[in-house]
Design a protein around this motif. Structure first.
Motif, PDB file in Angstrom:
ATOM      1  N   PHE A 136      59.062  34.080  47.155  1.00 33.32           N
ATOM      2  CA  PHE A 136      58.318  34.822  48.171  1.00 33.32           C
ATOM      3  C   PHE A 136      58.194  36.294  47.789  1.00 33.32           C
ATOM      4  CE2 PHE A 136      58.315  37.492  51.991  1.00 33.32           C
ATOM      5  CZ  PHE A 136      57.080  37.140  52.489  1.00 33.32           C
ATOM      6  N   LEU A 137      59.317  36.911  47.450  1.00 34.60           N
ATOM      7  CA  LEU A 137      59.302  38.343  47.138  1.00 34.60           C
ATOM      8  C   LEU A 137      58.465  38.652  45.895  1.00 34.60           C
ATOM      9  CD1 LEU A 137      63.018  39.244  47.901  1.00 34.60           C
ATOM     10  CD2 LEU A 137      60.989  39.790  49.283  1.00 34.60           C
ATOM     11  N   LEU A 138      58.524  37.777  44.902  1.00 36.37           N
ATOM     12  CA  LEU A 138      57.774  38.011  43.667  1.00 36.37           C
ATOM     13  C   LEU A 138      56.294  37.674  43.785  1.00 36.37           C
ATOM     14  CD1 LEU A 138      60.402  36.699  41.099  1.00 36.37           C
ATOM     15  CD2 LEU A 138      59.773  39.086  41.559  1.00 36.37           C
ATOM     16  N   SER A 139      55.929  36.916  44.809  1.00 37.98           N
ATOM     17  CA  SER A 139      54.526  36.509  44.945  1.00 37.98           C
ATOM     18  C   SER A 139      53.708  37.414  45.857  1.00 37.98           C
ATOM     19  CB  SER A 139      54.446  35.069  45.464  1.00 37.98           C
ATOM     20  OG  SER A 139      54.913  35.000  46.799  1.00 37.98           O
ATOM     21  N   ILE A 140      54.362  38.292  46.590  1.00 35.63           N
ATOM     22  CA  ILE A 140      53.639  39.145  47.538  1.00 35.63           C
ATOM     23  C   ILE A 140      52.569  39.950  46.807  1.00 35.63           C
ATOM     24  CG2 ILE A 140      53.835  41.100  49.148  1.00 35.63           C
ATOM     25  CD1 ILE A 140      56.683  40.117  49.762  1.00 35.63           C
ATOM     26  N   ASP A 141      51.334  39.807  47.272  1.00 35.17           N
ATOM     27  CA  ASP A 141      50.168  40.513  46.718  1.00 35.17           C
ATOM     28  C   ASP A 141      49.929  40.223  45.231  1.00 35.17           C
ATOM     29  OD1 ASP A 141      49.637  41.711  49.175  1.00 35.17           O
ATOM     30  OD2 ASP A 141      50.931  43.431  48.734  1.00 35.17           O
ATOM     31  N   ARG A 142      50.408  39.079  44.756  1.00 37.65           N
ATOM     32  CA  ARG A 142      50.218  38.732  43.341  1.00 37.65           C
ATOM     33  C   ARG A 142      49.495  37.393  43.152  1.00 37.65           C
ATOM     34  NH1 ARG A 142      55.564  41.093  43.055  1.00 37.65           N
ATOM     35  NH2 ARG A 142      55.470  42.970  41.802  1.00 37.65           N
ATOM     36  N   MET A 143      49.097  36.748  44.228  1.00 38.99           N
ATOM     37  CA  MET A 143      48.520  35.408  44.123  1.00 38.99           C
ATOM     38  C   MET A 143      47.029  35.423  43.811  1.00 38.99           C
ATOM     39  SD  MET A 143      51.201  33.665  44.413  1.00 38.99           S
ATOM     40  CE  MET A 143      50.473  32.067  44.340  1.00 38.99           C
ATOM     41  N   GLY A 144      46.393  36.561  43.970  1.00 30.92           N
ATOM     42  CA  GLY A 144      44.954  36.628  43.730  1.00 30.92           C
ATOM     43  C   GLY A 144      44.179  35.978  44.864  1.00 30.92           C
ATOM     44  N   ALA A 145      42.898  35.855  44.648  1.00 34.10           N
ATOM     45  CA  ALA A 145      42.019  35.301  45.682  1.00 34.10           C
ATOM     46  C   ALA A 145      42.189  33.782  45.772  1.00 34.10           C
ATOM     47  CB  ALA A 145      40.566  35.634  45.343  1.00 34.10           C
ATOM     48  N   PRO A 146      42.040  33.238  46.982  1.00 33.95           N
ATOM     49  CA  PRO A 146      42.082  31.783  47.114  1.00 33.95           C
ATOM     50  C   PRO A 146      40.866  31.157  46.424  1.00 33.95           C
ATOM     51  CG  PRO A 146      41.475  32.804  49.204  1.00 33.95           C
ATOM     52  CD  PRO A 146      41.819  33.919  48.252  1.00 33.95           C
ATOM     53  N   LEU A 147      40.891  29.840  46.285  1.00 26.47           N
ATOM     54  CA  LEU A 147      39.794  29.155  45.602  1.00 26.47           C
ATOM     55  C   LEU A 147      38.495  29.172  46.393  1.00 26.47           C
ATOM     56  CD1 LEU A 147      41.566  26.051  44.033  1.00 26.47           C
ATOM     57  CD2 LEU A 147      41.082  28.287  43.003  1.00 26.47           C
ATOM     58  N   ALA A 148      38.584  29.357  47.693  1.00 29.85           N
ATOM     59  CA  ALA A 148      37.390  29.460  48.540  1.00 29.85           C
ATOM     60  C   ALA A 148      37.541  30.699  49.412  1.00 29.85           C
ATOM     61  CB  ALA A 148      37.244  28.212  49.412  1.00 29.85           C
ATOM     62  N   PRO A 149      36.434  31.362  49.708  1.00 30.79           N
ATOM     63  CA  PRO A 149      36.534  32.525  50.603  1.00 30.79           C
ATOM     64  C   PRO A 149      36.703  32.061  52.047  1.00 30.79           C
ATOM     65  CG  PRO A 149      34.257  32.146  49.965  1.00 30.79           C
ATOM     66  CD  PRO A 149      35.085  31.132  49.226  1.00 30.79           C
ATOM     67  N   PHE A 150      37.710  32.588  52.708  1.00 31.42           N
ATOM     68  CA  PHE A 150      37.975  32.236  54.097  1.00 31.42           C
ATOM     69  C   PHE A 150      37.768  33.462  54.980  1.00 31.42           C
ATOM     70  CE2 PHE A 150      40.836  29.331  51.703  1.00 31.42           C
ATOM     71  CZ  PHE A 150      40.236  28.135  52.065  1.00 31.42           C
TER      72      PHE A 150
END
Length: 189
Positions: A136-150
């Motif tokens: 959780f801590l390492l993924s914050i703001d690092r996942m990039g955009a989802p596969l579809a715009p929501f």
């Protein structure tokens, strides 16, 4: 095959002499049976934009295989639900976006890891308890955009779904592992 026979087969498949292994097996089968419906919930909530959730469905097969692994090694079988859960959660965070609230499923991973092991197995339990926290801590703001715009409304709907699902799942884990602890205590007398 009748539903009664299917349930009987699943009970036998999840069964194990060790109550903690049997519980981990049951958890894995419950997750395996719910994963295919998860994309359906998303499709009903937010429509066809939820197509990335369909990519999660094959994960059910991995969870379904856990009791088979447990027959070979109860310890490995008990490590798999939280490990596969963390990997699946990270995958869902990526495909559906951080704002979807999928990170909430790291909480049941912590709970399963904390309750799946005995005191003498802390060397396995502690890393598994802290892995979801680190992810959780390492993924914050690092996942990039989802596969579809929501839209914000779609993210809010997913967040509600995930919050309710996580809460129910944590309660379910507490009940199962509480029962397994009682059974383990009785067996050790």
């Amino acid at each position: 095959m009748s539903p009664r026979k299917i349930l009987g087969w699943l009970r036998a498949y999840a069964a194990h002499d060790d109550p903690l292994v049997a519980t981990a097996n049951l958890v894995a089968l419950v997750v395996a049976s719910n994963v295919p419906f998860y994309p359906v919930y998303h499709l009903l909530l937010i429509g066809r934009d939820a197509w990335p959730a369909l990519l999660e469905a094959p994960v059910a097969l991995i969870f379904f295989a856990i009791p088979w692994v447990s027959r070979r090694s109860g310890l490995v079988g008990r490590t798999l639900p939280p490990l596969v859960g963390v990997a699946n959660t990270l995958f869902c965070m990526k495909i559906l976006g951080e704002a979807s609230g999928n990170a909430l499923f790291l909480v049941p991973c912590v709970v399963a890891a904390a309750f799946s092991f005995r005191a003498k197995e802390r060397w396995v339990m502690l890393p598994l308890v802290w892995l979801p926290v680190a992810v959780f801590l390492l993924s914050i703001d690092r996942m990039g955009a989802p596969l579809a715009p929501f839209t914000d409304a779609q993210f809010a709907a997913m967040l509600r779904l995930n919050a309710v699902s996580t809460g129910i799942f944590v309660g379910f884990l507490g009940m199962l592992y509480g029962r397994a602890g009682i059974e383990s205590a009785r067996a050790s007398r």
